[in-house]
Design a protein around this motif. Structure first.
Motif, mmCIF file in Angstrom:
data_model
loop_
_atom_site.group_PDB
_atom_site.id
_atom_site.type_symbol
_atom_site.label_atom_id
_atom_site.label_comp_id
_atom_site.label_asym_id
_atom_site.label_seq_id
_atom_site.Cartn_x
_atom_site.Cartn_y
_atom_site.Cartn_z
ATOM 1 N N PHE A 55 -47.260 11.457 35.639
ATOM 2 C CA PHE A 55 -45.991 10.989 36.183
ATOM 3 C C PHE A 55 -44.807 11.401 35.318
ATOM 4 C CE2 PHE A 55 -48.788 8.060 38.502
ATOM 5 C CZ PHE A 55 -48.246 8.144 39.763
ATOM 6 N N LEU A 56 -45.010 11.474 33.996
ATOM 7 C CA LEU A 56 -43.885 11.786 33.124
ATOM 8 C C LEU A 56 -43.683 13.276 32.904
ATOM 9 C CD1 LEU A 56 -44.325 9.011 30.397
ATOM 10 C CD2 LEU A 56 -42.783 9.019 32.365
ATOM 11 N N LEU A 57 -44.738 14.059 32.893
ATOM 12 C CA LEU A 57 -44.627 15.477 32.546
ATOM 13 C C LEU A 57 -45.025 16.382 33.698
ATOM 14 C CD1 LEU A 57 -46.098 15.350 28.924
ATOM 15 C CD2 LEU A 57 -43.704 15.365 29.601
ATOM 16 N N ILE A 58 -46.250 16.224 34.146
ATOM 17 C CA ILE A 58 -46.774 17.161 35.140
ATOM 18 C C ILE A 58 -46.037 17.032 36.468
ATOM 19 C CG2 ILE A 58 -48.853 17.872 36.385
ATOM 20 C CD1 ILE A 58 -50.495 16.881 34.038
ATOM 21 N N LYS A 59 -45.708 15.796 36.871
ATOM 22 C CA LYS A 59 -45.031 15.626 38.154
ATOM 23 C C LYS A 59 -43.663 16.293 38.158
ATOM 24 C CE LYS A 59 -43.729 12.171 41.584
ATOM 25 N NZ LYS A 59 -43.627 10.723 41.893
ATOM 26 N N SER A 60 -42.885 16.108 37.058
ATOM 27 C CA SER A 60 -41.565 16.741 36.995
ATOM 28 C C SER A 60 -41.693 18.263 36.972
ATOM 29 C CB SER A 60 -40.814 16.266 35.752
ATOM 30 O OG SER A 60 -41.522 16.612 34.576
ATOM 31 N N ALA A 61 -42.707 18.773 36.257
ATOM 32 C CA ALA A 61 -42.926 20.219 36.244
ATOM 33 C C ALA A 61 -43.316 20.722 37.623
ATOM 34 C CB ALA A 61 -44.010 20.572 35.219
ATOM 35 N N ALA A 62 -44.120 19.919 38.348
ATOM 36 C CA ALA A 62 -44.512 20.317 39.709
ATOM 37 C C ALA A 62 -43.304 20.332 40.637
ATOM 38 C CB ALA A 62 -45.577 19.359 40.244
ATOM 39 N N GLU A 63 -42.395 19.360 40.474
ATOM 40 C CA GLU A 63 -41.186 19.346 41.302
ATOM 41 C C GLU A 63 -40.309 20.555 41.004
ATOM 42 O OE1 GLU A 63 -39.432 15.619 40.450
ATOM 43 O OE2 GLU A 63 -40.776 14.461 41.746
ATOM 44 N N GLU A 64 -40.184 20.910 39.728
ATOM 45 C CA GLU A 64 -39.413 22.102 39.366
ATOM 46 C C GLU A 64 -40.050 23.359 39.951
ATOM 47 O OE1 GLU A 64 -39.087 22.205 35.184
ATOM 48 O OE2 GLU A 64 -37.784 20.435 35.042
ATOM 49 N N LEU A 65 -41.371 23.396 39.957
ATOM 50 C CA LEU A 65 -42.067 24.549 40.528
ATOM 51 C C LEU A 65 -41.808 24.656 42.023
ATOM 52 C CD1 LEU A 65 -44.052 26.908 40.246
ATOM 53 C CD2 LEU A 65 -45.926 25.267 40.544
ATOM 54 N N GLU A 66 -41.843 23.514 42.726
ATOM 55 C CA GLU A 66 -41.579 23.533 44.170
ATOM 56 C C GLU A 66 -40.138 23.946 44.447
ATOM 57 O OE1 GLU A 66 -43.595 23.206 46.714
ATOM 58 O OE2 GLU A 66 -45.277 23.063 45.326
ATOM 59 N N ALA A 67 -39.209 23.481 43.613
ATOM 60 C CA ALA A 67 -37.812 23.882 43.791
ATOM 61 C C ALA A 67 -37.647 25.381 43.574
ATOM 62 C CB ALA A 67 -36.912 23.096 42.834
ATOM 63 N N ALA A 68 -38.346 25.913 42.575
ATOM 64 C CA ALA A 68 -38.278 27.355 42.327
ATOM 65 C C ALA A 68 -38.883 28.134 43.485
ATOM 66 C CB ALA A 68 -38.997 27.689 41.029
ATOM 67 N N ARG A 69 -39.970 27.620 44.044
ATOM 68 C CA ARG A 69 -40.580 28.287 45.197
ATOM 69 C C ARG A 69 -39.660 28.254 46.406
ATOM 70 N NH1 ARG A 69 -46.815 25.906 44.793
ATOM 71 N NH2 ARG A 69 -47.506 27.314 43.114
ATOM 72 N N ALA A 70 -38.953 27.133 46.590
ATOM 73 C CA ALA A 70 -38.009 27.043 47.711
ATOM 74 C C ALA A 70 -36.845 28.009 47.527
ATOM 75 C CB ALA A 70 -37.487 25.610 47.843
ATOM 76 N N LEU A 71 -36.481 28.276 46.264
ATOM 77 C CA LEU A 71 -35.376 29.195 45.983
ATOM 78 C C LEU A 71 -35.792 30.660 46.096
ATOM 79 C CD1 LEU A 71 -32.389 29.238 45.032
ATOM 80 C CD2 LEU A 71 -33.253 29.289 42.692
ATOM 81 N N GLU A 72 -37.067 30.917 46.075
ATOM 82 C CA GLU A 72 -37.559 32.295 46.062
ATOM 83 C C GLU A 72 -37.089 33.116 47.263
ATOM 84 O OE1 GLU A 72 -41.822 34.728 45.739
ATOM 85 O OE2 GLU A 72 -41.782 32.536 45.853
ATOM 86 N N PRO A 73 -37.164 32.606 48.530
ATOM 87 C CA PRO A 73 -36.690 33.430 49.661
ATOM 88 C C PRO A 73 -35.224 33.833 49.538
ATOM 89 C CG PRO A 73 -37.978 31.565 50.440
ATOM 90 C CD PRO A 73 -37.754 31.339 48.993
ATOM 91 N N LYS A 74 -34.373 32.918 49.058
ATOM 92 C CA LYS A 74 -32.949 33.245 48.898
ATOM 93 C C LYS A 74 -32.765 34.344 47.852
ATOM 94 C CE LYS A 74 -28.480 31.201 47.732
ATOM 95 N NZ LYS A 74 -28.207 32.195 46.684
ATOM 96 N N LEU A 75 -33.502 34.227 46.746
ATOM 97 C CA LEU A 75 -33.391 35.246 45.706
ATOM 98 C C LEU A 75 -33.896 36.599 46.203
ATOM 99 C CD1 LEU A 75 -34.573 33.179 42.595
ATOM 100 C CD2 LEU A 75 -32.241 33.789 43.240
#
Length: 228
Positions: A55-75
């Protein structure tokens, strides 16, 4: 037949011994606990650490990963767009030069500050040359835009139908840009010859010199800052 009862007895005795180790535990002295409670405590601590780590580390990293994946098509789309621009860079430079040449041609059609009087005289002469009678020819207040200044001129002329039309055509064919707005044509009052009266706003334009452009940008800068 005695073996099953012996096995049941041993299993029951082991179970009682195991559960007995969890009885009467002193929470203030975990170091003195028996082996099974210590092992259970260690397993619980490990599980708790894993859950908290998730909840403190892996979840936040997973959310950042999903955000990066969502940004990938725009990039990717931005990359493709920039790649096309890079491929067509020479063509875009040619188009830029063409646009600059076109803008330069348009600027040449705009008079400077010193040429405005001559342009006003040309408009007046165009009407007189067609035999029109000016009832009024009144320049208005200059309106300064970002890169040019606009001068409205209120005009009212009287004359024959064809002369009025020719005057409008002469205005359009002047070497400098002049446009007619709010055009109203009506029978001339108190004129038994059937002449027409034309009212219009003629707008002339002139370019701003470098000093005027600097002043205009300086006056616009505080307004942009106030909006923020």
């Amino acid at each position: 037949m005695a073996r099953p009862s012996t096995l049941n007895f041993d299993a029951s005795r082991l179970l009682d011994g195991a559960t007995g180790q969890f009885r009467n535990l002193n929470p203030n002295e975990p170091g003195q606990w028996p082996t099974l409670p210590k092992a259970a405590a260690w397993v619980g601590a490990v599980v708790l650490a894993v859950v908290l780590g998730w909840f403190l580390l892996i979840k936040s990293a997973a959310e950042e990963l999903e955000a990066a994946r969502a940004l990938e098509p725009k990039l990717q789309a931005d990359y493709v767009s920039r790649l096309r621009q890079a491929v067509n860079l020479n063509e875009l430079r040619k188009q830029k030069l063409q646009v600059q040449e076109y803008v330069t041609q348009l600027e040449k059609q705009l008079p400077g500050k010193a040429e405005m009087d001559a342009l006003l005289s040309d408009i007046n002469q165009a009407g007189l040359g067609r035999g029109l009678q000016f009832e009024h020819f009144r320049p208005g207040q200059i309106q300064v835009k970002e890169y040019y200044a606009e001068l409205p001129i209120s005009i009212r002329v009287n004359g024959r139908y064809h002369d009025v039309g020719s005057f409008a055509a002469d205005i359009a064919n002047l070497s400098r840009i002049v446009t007619l707005h709010n055009l109203i044509i009506s029978p001339a009052p108190r004129d038994p010859s059937g002449n027409l009266s034309m009212e219009a706003i003629a707008r002339t334009y002139r370019y701003l010199d470098s000093t005027e452009i600097a002043e205009q940008r300086a006056s616009a800068a505080p307004k942009k800052g106030a909006r923020k």
